[in-house]
Motif scaffolding. Sequence first.
Motif, mmCIF file in Angstrom:
data_model
loop_
_atom_site.group_PDB
_atom_site.id
_atom_site.type_symbol
_atom_site.label_atom_id
_atom_site.label_comp_id
_atom_site.label_asym_id
_atom_site.label_seq_id
_atom_site.Cartn_x
_atom_site.Cartn_y
_atom_site.Cartn_z
ATOM 1 N N GLN A 258 0.926 -1.074 -0.105
ATOM 2 C CA GLN A 258 0.192 -0.137 -0.077
ATOM 3 C C GLN A 258 0.868 1.146 0.009
ATOM 4 O O GLN A 258 0.292 2.206 0.227
ATOM 5 N N GLY A 259 2.110 1.179 -0.144
ATOM 6 C CA GLY A 259 3.041 2.411 -0.386
ATOM 7 C C GLY A 259 4.008 2.565 0.999
ATOM 8 O O GLY A 259 4.718 3.789 0.812
ATOM 9 N N ILE A 260 3.686 1.686 1.996
ATOM 10 C CA ILE A 260 4.717 2.356 2.863
ATOM 11 C C ILE A 260 5.984 1.248 2.859
ATOM 12 O O ILE A 260 6.152 0.262 3.210
ATOM 13 N N SER A 261 6.864 1.977 2.241
ATOM 14 C CA SER A 261 8.334 1.163 1.790
ATOM 15 C C SER A 261 9.075 1.029 2.656
ATOM 16 O O SER A 261 9.543 1.908 3.676
ATOM 17 N N PRO A 262 9.663 -0.120 2.986
ATOM 18 C CA PRO A 262 10.730 -0.366 4.140
ATOM 19 C C PRO A 262 11.938 0.268 3.631
ATOM 20 O O PRO A 262 12.854 0.300 4.421
ATOM 21 N N ALA A 263 12.060 0.557 2.517
ATOM 22 C CA ALA A 263 13.328 1.363 1.982
ATOM 23 C C ALA A 263 13.384 2.679 2.521
ATOM 24 O O ALA A 263 14.437 3.187 2.880
ATOM 25 N N SER A 264 12.342 3.330 2.814
ATOM 26 C CA SER A 264 12.268 4.753 3.476
ATOM 27 C C SER A 264 11.615 4.679 4.569
ATOM 28 O O SER A 264 11.741 5.707 5.093
ATOM 29 N N THR A 265 10.861 3.720 4.963
ATOM 30 C CA THR A 265 10.134 3.642 6.474
ATOM 31 C C THR A 265 10.710 2.461 7.209
ATOM 32 O O THR A 265 10.633 1.396 6.844
ATOM 33 N N GLN A 266 10.998 2.733 8.428
ATOM 34 C CA GLN A 266 11.843 1.853 9.354
ATOM 35 C C GLN A 266 10.344 0.976 10.058
ATOM 36 O O GLN A 266 9.369 1.662 10.749
#
Length: 394
Positions: A258-266
């Motif tokens: 849904q767009g909460i990327s682990p690359a940018s969000t911990q």
Amino acid sequence: MFAVLSPARKVLRRVAGIASVAVLTACAPIGLSDLGSSGGGPSINPNAPVQVALLVPKSDPGAASVARSLENAARLAIADLGGVNIDLRVYDTAGQADTAAAQAQRAVDEGAKIILGPLFQNAANAAGVAVADEGINVLSFSNNTAIAGGNVFVLGSTFDNTATRLLSYARSQGKGDVAVLYTDNVPGQVARNAITTAAARTGATVVGAEAYALNTESLTAAVGRVKGLVDSGAAQSIFLTDDWDGGLSVVLQLAPEQGISPASTQYIGLTRWDIRSDGFHLPGINGSYFAMPDTSMAQNFSARYAQAYGSQPHNLGGLAFDGIAAIGALVKAGRKDALTAKALTQSAGFQGTGGVFRLLADGTNQRALAVATVRNNQVVILDPAPRSFGGAGF
């Protein structure tokens, strides 16, 4: 998206039943904060046998294997004490609060100076109430801090302890602004509150908290609201309270999609994410933070247990070992007050199956934990568990 949501609905329908059981077993117990005193407990002769009562649900069909593991671990710990004579007597609670209260009283009447157990929170609460007027302390296997205080201590790893460790580390990495995504039931609410308390303790910030029921529609909506916090820049991290027996696998798949990327969000997990290697392929787990005990200590305990009993211990079995280790260390020191709250809460703590731990004056505990992640389908330690109190990680 629909290819994902279809199996997700099946998983969430299955775990909804599990969640309803969790709510029933998480009912609020009677508080014990007004019972006992900060230094309460019996005086003993450390050179004579010390009678310890182990209360476990031996005849409860759903917990008999746990009870067996707890008893085995306690006896393994006793064998380690060398020079300390622990007279361990086992009492069956049947997993019931009223039986636990009666057995606790019986144990004290028969000479017990301290109680190890029971397993379930309501049973531990009842046992503590039953013997509080006689100044006997209870080292329960529960992790529910609501029953802690007075003469009752909890040995189980608590949400408060785990949340504090993880938020302290996240803040040190510049990721201390968190949005909490929690299950809309009693365990989820307790977990959310623990995270909020830990944030205040560590200097982290909870920028929002969103609850979800165990169905895809509710989870999708909650993830969408958390995504708004991420997209606005308010949240650097997303803190999940769910576990593998609940909807964690769905959350770790659905939130990234849904767009909460682990690359940018911990992504941060309050529960043990290392115990299900079949979930290591899920996108949300890669690069995540979760806590676990000292692996070398835990592996050593498991190996010794397997050698002694021919099987692996239950994951709660080490709590009984820890309880006996604490009692034995204090008795071995020759202390007449070894079983008082004052002695049990010594600041140096004790060596346990997962590393160092100590009991606190409020009946809760503090345990050394490592911060770990998953990379390339392998668990990687980011920050090792501290080996003593006062060092990094505490």
